[in-house]
Write an enzyme that holds these catalytic residues in place. Sequence first.
Site, PDB file in Angstrom:
ATOM      1  CE  LYS A 138     -43.784  14.060 -34.841  1.00  0.00           C
ATOM      2  NZ  LYS A 138     -45.162  13.637 -34.939  1.00  0.00           N
ATOM      3  CD  GLU A 144     -38.023   6.877 -22.189  1.00  0.00           C
ATOM      4  OE1 GLU A 144     -37.979   7.987 -22.752  1.00  0.00           O
ATOM      5  OE2 GLU A 144     -39.050   6.432 -21.643  1.00  0.00           O
ATOM      6  N   GLY A 199     -45.284   9.461 -34.786  1.00  0.00           N
ATOM      7  CA  GLY A 199     -44.182   8.548 -34.459  1.00  0.00           C
ATOM      8  C   GLY A 199     -44.472   7.108 -34.850  1.00  0.00           C
ATOM      9  NE  ARG A 200     -50.410   6.342 -32.625  1.00  0.00           N
ATOM     10  CZ  ARG A 200     -50.365   7.511 -32.008  1.00  0.00           C
ATOM     11  NH1 ARG A 200     -49.235   7.911 -31.443  1.00  0.00           N
ATOM     12  NH2 ARG A 200     -51.415   8.301 -31.954  1.00  0.00           N
ATOM     13  CD  GLU A 285     -48.036   6.322 -28.527  1.00  0.00           C
ATOM     14  OE1 GLU A 285     -47.588   6.606 -29.655  1.00  0.00           O
ATOM     15  OE2 GLU A 285     -47.290   6.216 -27.534  1.00  0.00           O
ATOM     16  CG  HIS A 316     -45.984 -25.481 -26.625  1.00  0.00           C
ATOM     17  ND1 HIS A 316     -46.251 -26.803 -26.396  1.00  0.00           N
ATOM     18  CD2 HIS A 316     -45.872 -25.336 -27.973  1.00  0.00           C
ATOM     19  CE1 HIS A 316     -46.278 -27.455 -27.558  1.00  0.00           C
ATOM     20  NE2 HIS A 316     -46.051 -26.580 -28.527  1.00  0.00           N
ATOM     21  CE  LYS A 444     -43.366  11.122 -23.127  1.00  0.00           C
ATOM     22  NZ  LYS A 444     -43.473  11.749 -24.436  1.00  0.00           N
TER      23      LYS A 444
HETATM   24  O1  LIG Z   1     -39.539   9.906 -31.574  1.00  0.00           O
HETATM   25  P1  LIG Z   1     -39.660  10.493 -30.224  1.00  0.00           P
HETATM   26  O2  LIG Z   1     -40.012  11.950 -30.258  1.00  0.00           O
HETATM   27  O3  LIG Z   1     -38.394  10.264 -29.429  1.00  0.00           O
HETATM   28  O4  LIG Z   1     -40.837   9.796 -29.462  1.00  0.00           O
HETATM   29  C1  LIG Z   1     -40.849   8.434 -29.192  1.00  0.00           C
HETATM   30  C2  LIG Z   1     -42.207   7.941 -28.832  1.00  0.00           C
HETATM   31  O5  LIG Z   1     -42.693   8.607 -27.689  1.00  0.00           O
HETATM   32  C3  LIG Z   1     -44.075   8.848 -27.783  1.00  0.00           C
HETATM   33  O6  LIG Z   1     -44.264  10.195 -27.977  1.00  0.00           O
HETATM   34  C4  LIG Z   1     -44.799   8.390 -26.567  1.00  0.00           C
HETATM   35  O7  LIG Z   1     -44.155   8.834 -25.429  1.00  0.00           O
HETATM   36  C5  LIG Z   1     -44.506   8.063 -29.004  1.00  0.00           C
HETATM   37  O8  LIG Z   1     -45.649   8.542 -29.571  1.00  0.00           O
HETATM   38  C6  LIG Z   1     -43.296   8.157 -29.859  1.00  0.00           C
HETATM   39  O9  LIG Z   1     -43.303   7.211 -30.860  1.00  0.00           O
END
Ligand SMILES: O=P(O)(O)OC[C@H]1O[C@](O)(CO)[C@@H](O)[C@@H]1O
Length: 479
Positions: A138, A144, A199-200, A285, A316, A444
């Site tokens: 987003k 990452e 995002g979620r 979240e 199990h 972060k």
């Molecule tokens: O789509 P992006 O901006 O890479 O964010 C990934 C995820 O990181 C977050 O902002 C949390 O760090 C989530 O809310 C989001 O889904």
Amino acid sequence: MEAGLRKMMEKMMNAEPINTTEDRPVLHVALRAHERAKIIVKNKNVVTLVREVLEKLKFFVTRVREAEWHGYSGKPIRDIVNLGIGGSDLGPKMVCEALKPFSRILNVHFVSNVDGSDIYETLKSLNPETTLFVVASKTFTTQETMANARVAKEWVLNRAGFDEAIANHFVAVSTNVEAAVKFGINPENVFEFWNWVGGRYSLWSAIGISIMLAVGMDVFEELLAGAKEMDEHFFSSPIEKNAPVILGLIGIWYNNFWKAQSYAVLPYDEHLRYFPNFLQQLDMESNGKSVTRKGDKVEYETAPIVWGQVGTNGQHAFYQLLHQGTKMVPVDFLVAAESFSPYKDMHDILVANCFAQSEALMRGKSKKQVESELEQMGLKSKKIKKLAQHKVFEGNKPSTTIIYPKLTPRRLGSLIAMYEHKAFVQGVVWDINSFDQWGVELGKVLTQSILNEFKGGKTHQHDASTMALIRYYLKHRAK
Ligand SMILES: O=P(O)(O)OC[C@H]1O[C@](O)(CO)[C@@H](O)[C@@H]1O
């Protein structure tokens, strides 16, 4: 209702900025609204924008699936790698797994972690000439995802030997088109979405591109149609017949009145194996907050810890605690009446296990029952006395079983939307903002400063424990 649920529902549909800390409307419902619906943000009908991007996606997805999109050496694409994390990974990955019976042509992989082993192990078996990367972010700034995207870019360039190859092997999904273009992605291959989609809650948007590539646009439209059906149900049904409201209130009952610390999601459906992970982000979240919408400290519990895994595997591993532990864990069981597998007998076994668990949780087994069973087995009274208490099941443990005919794309859409609205209902009752996530920020920022130190930058003031960890790492890391 006293909590103002109807009012908040109206505010959502009127595109009011109910995500107050980010001053944004919350409109994932617009992503699956009827094409003639009108939801206006800044004088624009966002449903029209949604449809325009969907058309662009349709064109792209069809080209890739029909082998009209080629890699740099002219070969058609065989593998898709989604590079994203959080909402840009969990939803699409969960749906791709759930819709495996509808998946044809392309192999879709997901790389999310900044642990280099994730992308390393994924790329091992892939060919750069036939692999397409989707950089799904987003913000297009997530550490990452950007780290993985840089590795993937190098991997393609090392084999191709010329920069233009990037255009054939990378597309992006983002609200930050500028950053995606700066990364080197052809602006035509950047699929947009908007900051009114959290995002979620974004799998219904272009973030769902890996789903579209896996199952095709018709199946994706079915998924949207199922979600739309649930939206209609949620916004128009009376409270007492409203599935997300009922689920939300059941959750609040156990969380706030019975003090349940956690809540388990246990799908007896292998295709829903990633559903607990998806719900973890959705619930925790969204509602893992401790201040009200106005910013006052809450004086009650908000979101529980969400966890779980597929039945019967969990039986199990951790069901012992569910039945005889000291913690009360409310459970959602999810199970299909009909499976996609041809092994009907196995499905009977699976479903019997599911029903048996909810029955066992509810009914339990009294000491008297245990003693009489042991007696019938011929055990001596001394032995019975020693053993009986260990075999008692307290019972009266709550669970909800959600059973559906078969996990079609449409039903899956409804199921996901039901849980989205459930989180919304709970957030309204708890009077919190379910649509921001400031709690992820501190980590972060600290990561950045520690990383700078690893690179020889200025040392910051840390606590003694963190300092010791940094020193240990710098001494022992690979040179
Ligand atoms: O789509 P992006 O901006 O890479 O964010 C990934 C995820 O990181 C977050 O902002 C949390 O760090 C989530 O809310 C989001 O889904």
